[in-house]
Design a protein around this motif. Sequence first.
Motif, short mmCIF file in Angstrom:
data_model
loop_
_atom_site.label_atom_id
_atom_site.label_comp_id
_atom_site.label_asym_id
_atom_site.label_seq_id
_atom_site.Cartn_x
_atom_site.Cartn_y
_atom_site.Cartn_z
N GLY A 116 45.66 -38.07 -42.36
CA GLY A 116 44.39 -37.80 -43.08
C GLY A 116 43.43 -37.01 -42.20
N VAL A 117 43.91 -36.73 -40.99
CA VAL A 117 42.84 -36.03 -40.10
C VAL A 117 43.25 -34.66 -39.88
N SER A 118 42.26 -33.68 -40.36
CA SER A 118 42.43 -32.36 -40.32
C SER A 118 42.00 -31.58 -39.19
N LEU A 119 40.99 -32.17 -38.37
CA LEU A 119 40.33 -31.71 -37.08
C LEU A 119 40.55 -32.68 -36.20
N MET A 120 40.60 -32.46 -34.86
CA MET A 120 40.50 -33.17 -33.76
C MET A 120 40.44 -32.28 -32.46
N ASP A 121 39.32 -32.89 -31.74
CA ASP A 121 39.38 -32.00 -30.49
C ASP A 121 39.76 -33.14 -29.37
N VAL A 122 39.75 -32.38 -28.03
CA VAL A 122 40.43 -33.22 -27.12
C VAL A 122 39.48 -34.43 -26.45
N GLU A 123 38.50 -34.54 -26.88
CA GLU A 123 37.63 -35.81 -26.62
C GLU A 123 38.23 -36.69 -27.42
N GLU A 124 38.38 -36.53 -28.67
CA GLU A 124 38.72 -37.44 -29.94
C GLU A 124 40.04 -37.92 -29.57
N PHE A 125 41.13 -36.78 -29.14
CA PHE A 125 42.34 -37.17 -28.72
C PHE A 125 42.46 -38.34 -27.49
N ASP A 126 41.38 -37.92 -26.55
CA ASP A 126 41.54 -38.74 -25.42
C ASP A 126 41.14 -40.35 -25.63
N ALA A 127 40.24 -40.34 -26.77
CA ALA A 127 39.65 -41.71 -27.22
C ALA A 127 40.76 -42.42 -27.84
N LEU A 128 41.64 -41.70 -28.60
CA LEU A 128 42.82 -42.31 -29.28
C LEU A 128 43.92 -42.83 -28.39
N ARG A 129 44.20 -42.09 -27.08
CA ARG A 129 44.87 -42.31 -26.07
C ARG A 129 44.36 -43.47 -25.34
#
Length: 127
Positions: free
Chosen positions: A56-69
Motif C-alpha cells: 500500500g506504499v506508493s512513495l518511499m524515500d531513503v530515510e523511510e527505507f532506513d527506518a524500516l530496515r
Amino acid sequence: MEQETHSPVVLNRMGDVLVATVQTALTSSMLARFHDDLLNNLAADRSPALLLDLSGVSLMDVEEFDALRKIASSAAIMGAETWFVGFRPEVVATLVSVGAQTGGLRAALDLNDALNQIQRGRKGGHV
C-alpha cells in the motif's frame, strides 16, 4: 486471523507469523510509533517471523527505507526474521536510483510468496 490496531500499521497474525500491513504514508512519527508497538507485540507473542506488507506504499524515500530496515534489525534482535513484502515497482526503482542499501534484505512479491518461503525454510531447518 487476529488483528491489532494500536498503531497506524495494522498488525495481523497468520499462524505464528506477524503481518504488519502499511497502508498509509510513511512519516517519522508513524514509523517511531510502529517501531514501539511492534517490539511490544514481538516481546509478548514471540513471533518467529515478521512480514512487512508494503504493497500500500506508493512513495518511499531513503530515510523511510532506513527506518524500516532499523525496525527489521530490532525485530531480528527480538528473534523474528523479517521479510519485506509487496514493494511496488516505482518504489524499488526509486530506492535503487538513490543508492539505498538493500543488501541482505529478505523480500517477496506478496504474502503468499513470503509464507511459502518461510515454510520452505522451516522444513530445511531455518527460521
